[in-house]
Write an enzyme that holds these catalytic residues in place. Sequence first.
Site, PDB file in Angstrom:
ATOM      1  N   ARG A 111      35.603  41.333   4.735  1.00  0.00           N
ATOM      2  CA  ARG A 111      34.292  40.840   5.144  1.00  0.00           C
ATOM      3  C   ARG A 111      33.254  41.553   4.281  1.00  0.00           C
ATOM      4  NH1 ARG A 111      36.975  42.162  10.091  1.00  0.00           N
ATOM      5  NH2 ARG A 111      37.393  40.322  11.401  1.00  0.00           N
TER       6      ARG A 111
ATOM      7  N   LYS B 249      35.297  44.833  12.514  1.00  0.00           N
ATOM      8  CA  LYS B 249      34.511  44.534  13.706  1.00  0.00           C
ATOM      9  C   LYS B 249      34.881  45.473  14.846  1.00  0.00           C
ATOM     10  CE  LYS B 249      33.390  39.640  13.052  1.00  0.00           C
ATOM     11  NZ  LYS B 249      33.529  38.286  13.624  1.00  0.00           N
TER      12      LYS B 249
ATOM     13  N   HIS C 115      31.939  34.877   2.590  1.00  0.00           N
ATOM     14  CA  HIS C 115      33.005  34.640   3.563  1.00  0.00           C
ATOM     15  C   HIS C 115      33.973  33.560   3.088  1.00  0.00           C
ATOM     16  CE1 HIS C 115      34.053  36.305   7.422  1.00  0.00           C
ATOM     17  NE2 HIS C 115      34.466  35.118   7.844  1.00  0.00           N
TER      18      HIS C 115
ATOM     19  N   ARG D 208      36.923  35.128   1.579  1.00  0.00           N
ATOM     20  CA  ARG D 208      37.879  35.573   2.605  1.00  0.00           C
ATOM     21  C   ARG D 208      38.706  34.380   3.101  1.00  0.00           C
ATOM     22  NH1 ARG D 208      38.677  39.555   6.769  1.00  0.00           N
ATOM     23  NH2 ARG D 208      38.678  38.701   8.883  1.00  0.00           N
TER      24      ARG D 208
ATOM     25  N   HIS E 189      42.156  40.169  12.449  1.00  0.00           N
ATOM     26  CA  HIS E 189      41.879  39.298  13.589  1.00  0.00           C
ATOM     27  C   HIS E 189      42.542  39.846  14.850  1.00  0.00           C
ATOM     28  CE1 HIS E 189      41.116  35.495  10.926  1.00  0.00           C
ATOM     29  NE2 HIS E 189      40.043  36.252  11.056  1.00  0.00           N
TER      30      HIS E 189
ATOM     31  N   TYR F 132      43.716  28.545   9.670  1.00  0.00           N
ATOM     32  CA  TYR F 132      44.044  28.398   8.254  1.00  0.00           C
ATOM     33  C   TYR F 132      45.305  27.556   8.047  1.00  0.00           C
ATOM     34  CZ  TYR F 132      40.501  31.952   7.611  1.00  0.00           C
ATOM     35  OH  TYR F 132      39.310  32.632   7.618  1.00  0.00           O
TER      36      TYR F 132
END
Length: 296
Positions: free
Chosen positions: A152, A176, A241, A244, A267, A276
Amino acid sequence: MNMDEALSLFSGHQYSQNRSELTVAAYQTDLVQFFSFAAGELGVESEKLTVDLIDVYIVRGFLGVLADHGLARKSMARKLAALRTFFKFLCRKEILLINPVQRVASPKLGRKLPNFLYLDQMDGLLRASDCTNLLGARDQVIMELLYGSGLRVSELVGLDRENLDLEIGLIRVLGKGSKERVVPVTNYAIQAIEEYLKMRKDHSEILLLNYQGTRLSARSVRRILDKMVAKISMEQHVNPHMLRHSYATHMLDGGADLRSVQELLGHLKLSSTQIYTHLTRERLKKVYDQAHPRAK
């Protein structure tokens, strides 16, 4: 308890859970907007609005007004999530006995597939930097890490030299929720980093510096990428992004398993990575429709 006191208590809790400044600020903005609506509906002054006055009908009315104003479902869902978190916190603290959001259904969201770049497009961007000068060498590092490691942009600009282990090809990033993970870097990235650091004359521990010698910002990374896109005359709009997204898509196309890609991306939920697989299936179907004579 009035709303200002409740919001202050809630924000303090959010900070104690290592929520980012942006996340806390977003919650506050959504909640203040709701408080203003609720005060108007109840006919009371905002400072006299208390948490026990809120019921399910006010929450539904708030969502209805947002819908009438044409707010996107995704934005409505985000605001409702803020309300859920806030009132759940108040119930857990026994400030409220009944959660007014509990019986409110979330708006259904359509699945939007992320945008990504094809290999030839990605190759063009990776060749766009002039690595003979310091800023060009830095920009090459940016590209190699965003695409080569799927970072990110916030993770990228937060890197320090101590986060790098170039001998074994790993970097430690802060994702995150202040969660750390270790991700591999490509040989291209290692070479780009080494060349960039050789050109540097400073002793800063920050990996990516701006022309003033301070930490590069996420906004600056977006501007750098815009210049690269313009340089190679790419018509498609590209944001950090998307690199990514391209990383994840190309990994799955290359045979990587879903769980590994989930871990590499950081994630928490597998469902965040599964999108994806939908992307690769959509792409393959498009190729099939265009190429096979019986598909037309």
